[in-house]
Design a protein around this motif. Structure first.
Motif, PDB file in Angstrom:
ATOM      1  N   PHE A   1       5.540   2.512  -2.035  1.00 31.48           N
ATOM      2  CA  PHE A   1       4.236   0.966  -1.706  1.00 31.48           C
ATOM      3  C   PHE A   1       4.701   0.379  -0.405  1.00 31.48           C
ATOM      4  N   CYS A   2       4.789   0.237   0.481  1.00 29.81           N
ATOM      5  CA  CYS A   2       4.546  -0.192   1.416  1.00 29.81           C
ATOM      6  C   CYS A   2       3.976  -1.805   1.646  1.00 29.81           C
TER       7      CYS A   2
ATOM      8  N   LEU B   1       8.988  -8.620  -0.915  1.00 31.34           N
ATOM      9  CA  LEU B   1       8.658  -7.757  -2.460  1.00 31.34           C
ATOM     10  C   LEU B   1       7.480  -7.823  -3.672  1.00 31.34           C
ATOM     11  N   ASP B   2       8.131  -9.229  -4.445  1.00 29.45           N
ATOM     12  CA  ASP B   2       7.824  -8.911  -5.616  1.00 29.45           C
ATOM     13  C   ASP B   2       6.720  -9.507  -5.425  1.00 29.45           C
ATOM     14  N   ASN B   3       5.957 -10.543  -4.810  1.00 25.08           N
ATOM     15  CA  ASN B   3       4.475 -10.790  -4.603  1.00 25.08           C
ATOM     16  C   ASN B   3       3.513 -10.156  -4.326  1.00 25.08           C
ATOM     17  N   TYR B   4       4.097  -8.888  -3.298  1.00 27.39           N
ATOM     18  CA  TYR B   4       3.251  -7.779  -3.233  1.00 27.39           C
ATOM     19  C   TYR B   4       2.881  -6.804  -4.015  1.00 27.39           C
ATOM     20  N   LEU B   5       4.430  -6.933  -4.732  1.00 32.70           N
ATOM     21  CA  LEU B   5       4.145  -5.914  -5.962  1.00 32.70           C
ATOM     22  C   LEU B   5       3.649  -6.223  -7.078  1.00 32.70           C
ATOM     23  N   ASN B   6       3.622  -7.153  -7.242  1.00 33.57           N
ATOM     24  CA  ASN B   6       2.404  -7.971  -8.299  1.00 33.57           C
ATOM     25  C   ASN B   6       1.555  -8.065  -8.012  1.00 33.57           C
TER      26      ASN B   6
ATOM     27  N   LEU C   1       1.123  -1.987   0.521  1.00 31.80           N
ATOM     28  CA  LEU C   1      -0.308  -0.085  -0.266  1.00 31.80           C
ATOM     29  C   LEU C   1       0.545   1.311   0.384  1.00 31.80           C
ATOM     30  N   SER C   2       0.677   2.380  -0.798  1.00 35.77           N
ATOM     31  CA  SER C   2       1.082   3.304  -1.076  1.00 35.77           C
ATOM     32  C   SER C   2       0.654   4.387   0.038  1.00 35.77           C
ATOM     33  N   ILE C   3       1.557   5.652   0.753  1.00 31.33           N
ATOM     34  CA  ILE C   3       1.304   6.101   2.485  1.00 31.33           C
ATOM     35  C   ILE C   3       0.043   6.502   1.875  1.00 31.33           C
TER      36      ILE C   3
ATOM     37  N   VAL D   1       0.837   9.656   9.164  1.00 26.40           N
ATOM     38  CA  VAL D   1       1.363   7.991   8.756  1.00 26.40           C
ATOM     39  C   VAL D   1       2.740   8.493   8.886  1.00 26.40           C
ATOM     40  N   THR D   2       3.055   8.778   7.563  1.00 25.64           N
ATOM     41  CA  THR D   2       4.407   9.026   7.694  1.00 25.64           C
ATOM     42  C   THR D   2       5.571   8.386   8.693  1.00 25.64           C
ATOM     43  N   LYS D   3       5.234   9.187   9.811  1.00 27.05           N
ATOM     44  CA  LYS D   3       6.284   9.713  10.505  1.00 27.05           C
ATOM     45  C   LYS D   3       5.410   8.163  11.238  1.00 27.05           C
ATOM     46  N   HIS D   4       4.967   7.448  11.718  1.00 23.30           N
ATOM     47  CA  HIS D   4       4.946   5.955  12.208  1.00 23.30           C
ATOM     48  C   HIS D   4       5.263   5.034  11.251  1.00 23.30           C
ATOM     49  N   ILE D   5       4.969   4.966   9.623  1.00 20.04           N
ATOM     50  CA  ILE D   5       6.018   4.002   8.998  1.00 20.04           C
ATOM     51  C   ILE D   5       7.485   4.805   9.257  1.00 20.04           C
ATOM     52  N   LYS D   6       7.985   5.489   9.084  1.00 22.61           N
ATOM     53  CA  LYS D   6       9.072   5.484   9.290  1.00 22.61           C
ATOM     54  C   LYS D   6      10.008   4.866  10.625  1.00 22.61           C
ATOM     55  N   ILE D   7       9.188   4.694  11.472  1.00 22.78           N
ATOM     56  CA  ILE D   7       9.435   4.368  12.781  1.00 22.78           C
ATOM     57  C   ILE D   7       8.794   2.652  12.971  1.00 22.78           C
ATOM     58  N   LEU D   8       8.195   2.542  11.455  1.00 22.64           N
ATOM     59  CA  LEU D   8       8.091   0.820  11.715  1.00 22.64           C
ATOM     60  C   LEU D   8       8.734   0.170  10.973  1.00 22.64           C
ATOM     61  N   ASN D   9       9.569   1.241   9.944  1.00 26.66           N
ATOM     62  CA  ASN D   9      10.460   0.796   8.806  1.00 26.66           C
ATOM     63  C   ASN D   9      12.147   0.659   9.382  1.00 26.66           C
ATOM     64  N   ASP D  10      12.013   1.630  10.695  1.00 26.63           N
ATOM     65  CA  ASP D  10      13.337   1.415  11.135  1.00 26.63           C
ATOM     66  C   ASP D  10      13.748   0.839  12.181  1.00 26.63           C
ATOM     67  N   ALA D  11      12.867  -0.563  12.682  1.00 28.80           N
ATOM     68  CA  ALA D  11      12.311  -1.373  13.513  1.00 28.80           C
ATOM     69  C   ALA D  11      12.511  -2.740  12.787  1.00 28.80           C
ATOM     70  N   GLY D  12      12.110  -2.371  11.766  1.00 29.92           N
ATOM     71  CA  GLY D  12      12.652  -3.670   9.947  1.00 29.92           C
ATOM     72  C   GLY D  12      10.914  -4.135   9.775  1.00 29.92           C
ATOM     73  N   LEU D  13       9.942  -3.088  10.804  1.00 33.95           N
ATOM     74  CA  LEU D  13       9.044  -3.955  10.685  1.00 33.95           C
ATOM     75  C   LEU D  13       8.162  -3.918   8.942  1.00 33.95           C
ATOM     76  N   VAL D  14       8.714  -2.757   8.514  1.00 38.52           N
ATOM     77  CA  VAL D  14       7.714  -2.642   7.117  1.00 38.52           C
ATOM     78  C   VAL D  14       8.959  -2.122   5.810  1.00 38.52           C
ATOM     79  N   GLN D  15       8.755  -2.787   5.059  1.00 37.60           N
ATOM     80  CA  GLN D  15       9.437  -2.470   4.438  1.00 37.60           C
ATOM     81  C   GLN D  15       9.012  -1.110   2.956  1.00 37.60           C
ATOM     82  N   MET D  16       9.974  -1.160   2.062  1.00 37.68           N
ATOM     83  CA  MET D  16       9.256   0.021   0.935  1.00 37.68           C
ATOM     84  C   MET D  16       9.632  -0.346  -0.191  1.00 37.68           C
ATOM     85  N   SER D  17       9.198  -0.337  -0.746  1.00 34.14           N
ATOM     86  CA  SER D  17       8.945  -0.001  -2.202  1.00 34.14           C
ATOM     87  C   SER D  17       9.566   1.639  -3.236  1.00 34.14           C
ATOM     88  N   GLU D  18      10.289   2.330  -3.790  1.00 33.25           N
ATOM     89  CA  GLU D  18       9.498   3.563  -4.058  1.00 33.25           C
ATOM     90  C   GLU D  18       9.360   3.140  -5.896  1.00 33.25           C
TER      91      GLU D  18
END
Lengths: 109, 109
Positions: free
Chosen positions: A70-71, B99-104, A31-33, A47-64
């Motif tokens: 996309f998170c 990642l791949d699956n989510y993005l697909n 899902l996008s932001i 939401v962006t701030k929360h996502i950043k914290i989750l991302n720092d903790a490794g619980l959320v990955q991102m793909s631009e």
DNA sequence: TAATTTAGCAACCATATAGTTGCGTATAAA
DNA sequence: TTTATACGCAACTATATGGTTGCTAAATTA
């Protein structure tokens, strides 16, 4: 600033972050932001701030992708929390672990 | 103000509190506030505050005896955290969850 | 090319958090 | 009875946290 396990515990300490994480886990696609923001009564920046914290903790990955970011959730780091808890699980149902026994051991305090 | 699960996550979010909790779990007897304070590089009042938060979360129980207040750990509430995590554990090793699956699945976003 | 959408960055705000010190009081020990 | 100890309460401080708004820039659509 903070080690991984600390970031992890901090990340899941906030109820809104747990909700966002949950939404991403059960989502069938990344899902996008903005998409995430639409599910919450909060500004996109919040939401962006929360996502950043989750991302720092490794619980959320991102793909631009273009203008989108996309998170998607990655629950693996929770294994660490699980490991932390496993130590204490041996005392959950330990009947020795009650008031009387502790206090008896403390008679000469 | 806050429900139990929130108090619980907040309580274990602080590294000092996790240390205090741990010290109480492995202690062979209940410990007084002062005894706990002696194990940490912090004022007695600082420890008292942490103990209060742990107590509110149900992770630490107290017993007053004269001028002492003996504290002992109660890990049972952690079962709730464990329950929370169990839902996500099914995704830990899920290779689909990448990642791949989510993005697909997100091609037309 | 013009308009719309997605998102980052910075500044700001109110409240929560983690800690301190000082003081009063009840209990226990000399 | 005097002294020492254990503790709660209140006030205070600095920083973190959770949220907001306004602005800018890049990417997409019309």
């Amino acid at each position: 600033m903070q080690n991984n396990i600390n970031k992890l515990f901090k990340a899941i300490a906030d109820p809104t972050r747990r909700e966002i994480f949950h939404a991403l886990v059960i989502a069938t696609s990344a899902l996008s932001i903005t998409q995430i923001s639409n599910q919450f009564d909060m500004s996109r920046q919040g939401v962006t701030k929360h996502i950043k914290i989750l991302n720092d903790a490794g619980l959320v990955q991102m793909s631009e992708q273009g203008r989108n970011r996309f998170c998607y959730a990655d629950p693996k780091p929770l294994k660490e929390v699980n490991k932390w808890m496993q130590f204490y699980s041996q005392f959950w149902d330990d009947s020795l672990n009650n008031l009387d026994n502790y206090l008896n051991a403390n008679k000469n305090a």
